[in-house]
Scaffold this active site. Structure first.
Site, PDB file in Angstrom:
ATOM      1  N   LEU A   8      30.158   9.523 -94.590  1.00  0.00           N
ATOM      2  CA  LEU A   8      30.007   9.958 -93.213  1.00  0.00           C
ATOM      3  C   LEU A   8      29.582  11.421 -93.230  1.00  0.00           C
ATOM      4  CD1 LEU A   8      32.288   9.209 -90.190  1.00  0.00           C
ATOM      5  CD2 LEU A   8      31.473  11.538 -90.585  1.00  0.00           C
ATOM      6  N   ILE A   9      28.493  11.728 -92.537  1.00  0.00           N
ATOM      7  CA  ILE A   9      27.958  13.082 -92.488  1.00  0.00           C
ATOM      8  C   ILE A   9      27.908  13.529 -91.034  1.00  0.00           C
ATOM      9  CG2 ILE A   9      26.045  14.605 -93.121  1.00  0.00           C
ATOM     10  CD1 ILE A   9      25.146  12.500 -95.147  1.00  0.00           C
ATOM     11  N   SER A  13      21.457  15.528 -86.710  1.00  0.00           N
ATOM     12  CA  SER A  13      20.264  15.422 -85.856  1.00  0.00           C
ATOM     13  C   SER A  13      19.120  16.304 -86.338  1.00  0.00           C
ATOM     14  CB  SER A  13      20.613  15.777 -84.404  1.00  0.00           C
ATOM     15  OG  SER A  13      21.047  17.121 -84.303  1.00  0.00           O
ATOM     16  N   SER A  14      19.433  17.309 -87.187  1.00  0.00           N
ATOM     17  CA  SER A  14      18.379  18.202 -87.671  1.00  0.00           C
ATOM     18  C   SER A  14      18.881  18.931 -88.914  1.00  0.00           C
ATOM     19  CB  SER A  14      17.994  19.233 -86.594  1.00  0.00           C
ATOM     20  OG  SER A  14      19.098  20.073 -86.289  1.00  0.00           O
ATOM     21  N   ILE A  16      20.001  20.717 -92.329  1.00  0.00           N
ATOM     22  CA  ILE A  16      20.640  20.290 -93.569  1.00  0.00           C
ATOM     23  C   ILE A  16      21.268  18.911 -93.416  1.00  0.00           C
ATOM     24  CG2 ILE A  16      22.496  20.798 -95.201  1.00  0.00           C
ATOM     25  CD1 ILE A  16      22.055  23.771 -94.665  1.00  0.00           C
ATOM     26  N   TYR A 154      31.393  33.992 -86.368  1.00  0.00           N
ATOM     27  CA  TYR A 154      30.871  32.955 -87.263  1.00  0.00           C
ATOM     28  C   TYR A 154      31.432  33.120 -88.672  1.00  0.00           C
ATOM     29  CZ  TYR A 154      27.542  30.212 -89.993  1.00  0.00           C
ATOM     30  OH  TYR A 154      26.978  29.313 -90.872  1.00  0.00           O
TER      31      TYR A 154
END
Length: 281
Positions: A8-9, A13-14, A16, A154
């Protein structure tokens, strides 16, 4: 149900995540490619078809900041496939700003996606990974090793991810679960583009921080001009899925290794401070 290994990743959608989903499928895995908005699955599905792995890629909705969404997705995976052999924590969101001019809600949102989302998904997946003797692979960042100007929230989230996984790894190993963190540097993906930065507005609102922010943005734009492709950054994820005993920490490029080494050998913090001060002047 299937006897094939299932991964499961998150955040596919874009960038990596998309590249990792394709790479894992090409390596023979059954890939559960998750994303918050499955309406954005078209690019991945077309690429899977073009690569001849469409039968190995299944898109599901999963929002890492919604525990009910995480639980529901994992229940579907186990019901349909009977197993989970690996989790790749990839979903995340960038953020640019300094704390005096960021709201606490902004900081909390950054932590929610980048840290608590990883914690939530990992916690939910662990019983299934214990059953299979599986693996947790988490996409961190060189920003999880070296604190960077105008990325306080971040980097704080990625530092937290690194500490969480470094602490979990020996415990998870006692029950047969491997843990790896992957640290990319600059990657030419939609991750940064999705920030939707209005640079003139940012500078206009930066007040006393405007000169430093201008210097930082110029340096960052230059670094992304020489960025890795998503496929290059995803390759170590596939290696961590398939190698018999992957290391705990993997950088995705020679530059990322050199950059991270500055911190790991910097006992008093002076080398990192000398490096990053140059970015803002």
């Amino acid at each position: 149900m299937t006897s094939e290994k299932t991964v499961l990743i998150t955040g596919t959608s874009s960038g990596i995540g998309l590249a990792a989903a394709l790479g894992a499928a090409r390596a023979g895995w059954t890939v559960i490619a998750t994303m918050r908005d499955t309406g954005k699955a078209g690019v991945l599905l077309r690429a899977a078809d073009e690569n001849g792995v469409a039968d190995r890629v299944q898109v599901k909705r999963l929002d890492v900041v919604d525990p009910e969404s995480v639980t529901a997705c994992l229940q579907e995976v186990i019901a349909e496939h009977g197993r989970l052999d690996a989790l790749v924590n990839n979903a995340g969101a960038a953020g640019v700003g300094t704390i005096e001019q960021s709201s606490l809600d902004d900081v909390r949102a950054t932590m929610e996606v980048n840290f608590f989302g990883v914690v939530t998904t990992t916690r939910a997946a662990l019983p299934h990974l214990r059953a299979s003797g599986g693996r947790i692979i988490t996409v961190s960042s060189v920003g999880g090793v070296v604190g960077q100007p105008f990325n306080e929230a971040y980097c704080a989230a990625k530092f937290a991810v690194e500490g969480f996984m470094e602490s979990l790894a020996p415990v998870a190993a006692t029950v047969g679960v491997g843990v790896t963190v992957v640290e990319p540097g600059a990657v030419a993906s939609e991750f940064v583009a999705n920030l939707g930065l209005d640079i003139p507005a940012l500078l206009a609102e930066a007040g006393p921080y405007a000169p430093a922010l201008q210097a930082y943005l110029s340096r960052t734009q230059d670094s992304f001009a020489n960025a890795q492709s998503p496929a290059e950054a995803a390759a170590p994820i596939i290696a961590a899925l398939t190698d018999e005993r992957p290391p705990f920490r993997i950088q995705t490029s020679p530059w990322a290794r050199e950059f991270s080494a500055t911190k790991l050998a910097d006992l008093d913090g002076s080398a990192v401070q000398d490096l990053t001060r140059a970015w803002v002047r």
